[in-house]
Design an enzyme around this catalytic site. Sequence first.
Site, PDB file in Angstrom:
ATOM      1  N   GLU A 152       7.502  77.725  67.926  1.00 35.15           N
ATOM      2  CA  GLU A 152       6.697  76.666  67.919  1.00 35.15           C
ATOM      3  C   GLU A 152       6.223  76.288  69.274  1.00 35.15           C
ATOM      4  O   GLU A 152       4.945  75.972  69.310  1.00 35.15           O
ATOM      5  CB  GLU A 152       7.330  75.454  67.273  1.00 35.15           C
ATOM      6  CG  GLU A 152       7.400  75.510  66.051  1.00 35.15           C
ATOM      7  CD  GLU A 152       6.359  75.610  64.986  1.00 35.15           C
ATOM      8  OE1 GLU A 152       5.123  75.101  65.466  1.00 35.15           O
ATOM      9  OE2 GLU A 152       6.252  76.202  63.794  1.00 35.15           O
ATOM     10  N   TYR A 161       5.002  66.517  66.590  1.00 36.19           N
ATOM     11  CA  TYR A 161       4.852  68.012  65.812  1.00 36.19           C
ATOM     12  C   TYR A 161       6.034  68.921  65.877  1.00 36.19           C
ATOM     13  O   TYR A 161       6.406  69.514  64.918  1.00 36.19           O
ATOM     14  CB  TYR A 161       3.417  68.467  66.377  1.00 36.19           C
ATOM     15  CG  TYR A 161       3.338  69.885  66.006  1.00 36.19           C
ATOM     16  CD1 TYR A 161       2.862  70.420  64.890  1.00 36.19           C
ATOM     17  CD2 TYR A 161       3.807  71.015  66.733  1.00 36.19           C
ATOM     18  CE1 TYR A 161       2.728  71.567  64.361  1.00 36.19           C
ATOM     19  CE2 TYR A 161       3.934  72.610  66.245  1.00 36.19           C
ATOM     20  CZ  TYR A 161       3.292  72.395  65.093  1.00 36.19           C
ATOM     21  OH  TYR A 161       3.353  73.896  64.603  1.00 36.19           O
ATOM     22  N   ASP A 167      -0.696  69.643  62.821  1.00 38.82           N
ATOM     23  CA  ASP A 167      -1.319  70.346  63.987  1.00 38.82           C
ATOM     24  C   ASP A 167      -3.003  70.403  63.714  1.00 38.82           C
ATOM     25  O   ASP A 167      -3.349  69.736  62.950  1.00 38.82           O
ATOM     26  CB  ASP A 167      -0.657  71.582  64.219  1.00 38.82           C
ATOM     27  CG  ASP A 167      -1.045  72.824  63.094  1.00 38.82           C
ATOM     28  OD1 ASP A 167      -1.662  72.365  62.057  1.00 38.82           O
ATOM     29  OD2 ASP A 167      -1.121  73.766  63.471  1.00 38.82           O
ATOM     30  N   CYS A 196     -10.346  80.297  48.722  1.00 38.50           N
ATOM     31  CA  CYS A 196      -9.495  79.052  48.975  1.00 38.50           C
ATOM     32  C   CYS A 196      -8.810  78.617  47.793  1.00 38.50           C
ATOM     33  O   CYS A 196      -9.507  78.334  46.825  1.00 38.50           O
ATOM     34  CB  CYS A 196     -10.078  78.148  49.742  1.00 38.50           C
ATOM     35  SG  CYS A 196      -8.904  76.736  49.965  1.00 38.50           S
TER      36      CYS A 196
END
Length: 367
Positions: free
Chosen positions: A48, A131, A149, A213
């Site tokens: 991360e 985050y 994010d 999608c």
Amino acid sequence: MADGAGKKDVGVSKRTNWVTDLVEWYDANRRKLPWRSRPRPYAVWVSEIMLQQTQVDTMLPYYRRFMKRFPSLRSLAAADVHDVLSLWQGLGYYARARNLHRASQLVVEQHGGRMPRDPAVLRKLPGIGEYTVAAILSISFEIPLPVVDGNVARVTARLWAIHDDVGRPATRKAIADRLTGPIQTVSPGTFNQAMMELGALICRPRDPSCGVCPLMKHCAAKRQKRVGDYPVKKKRKAVPQYDVVVGVIHRRGRILLARRPASGMLGGLWEFPGGKIGSEDATAYPDTLCEKILSETGVEVKVGERLCTIDHTYSHFKIRLHAFLCRAQAGRARPLASDEVRWVPPRELDAFAMSTVGKKIVAAYDR
DNA sequence: AAAGCGGGGTG
DNA sequence: CACCCAGCTTT
């Protein structure tokens, strides 16, 4: 009876839960990434931090090298910060490496080497913000904290046609709040990774693949044919440009390097002495460089031919850097504007952690 | 050349 | 909260 059952089926198929569609898509389409197989807190943490401001394909080789050299939190904590920076060399945003290293030491000292599961405790570690807390805790411990994010902000802004500036903290908070319910209906780690993966692979900033999608029929922006209008964000302002002069200074077969102060921009990295200059004429560069080197290192030099000119863009400014070959005439090198100075044999230059620009100068010198 | 990513720290 | 910091990739 049959009537009632039929009605129920129609209801379910017409309005499937978007979270279910998202997770099913993720399970079928997710990329295989090293930290995803069986997420350990340390591996998730490293990944991360590296993924901040950096895309997966760019960070992957760095990640493999890093985990091979520092396979555990304790091995990282025991390392010299210079070795950590060396592995980070070229990845940019070097404060991330310094913070990660320092934070690993704090986890060993204060938490017995185990990652804290308490969000507030984790949040106190250097380099770990809102985050990263949510990412580590959701992915490695299945704690239901939504991450926000850029990917998640974009997906969410389109999904619900949110017209607020996603760069503002208040908007980020509002997005997190709207995801707090949904994340509790499935595996939190899967939910967060699915949202980010969707943003990276399908719901891209430009030219999104709405046709495939999984959230197409749930998406407000798509329904309005306004996908391109989301997310709303403020324009970034133009960045200034500076000229920089540096010297590759020789004395008795060695070259002078200076180590930048540990904090601040490119902190702790080695560089060739020199610095930013005004808008003077190029013919004045050698004299200016000579003065700079004297005031910053105490070394008197004779400036020779130009080695190379390098254009480089940082996040908040750009530079045009001119490197000159120099020869030391007198004076003992002292760290007047740096933490340390050292005369280095040219063959050993690779062993010193430098920014991408520094490495480019070394490359030009080797030619 | 310009735009996109984009979390953390500071004031 | 606004603003500053930090590089590389894609278009």
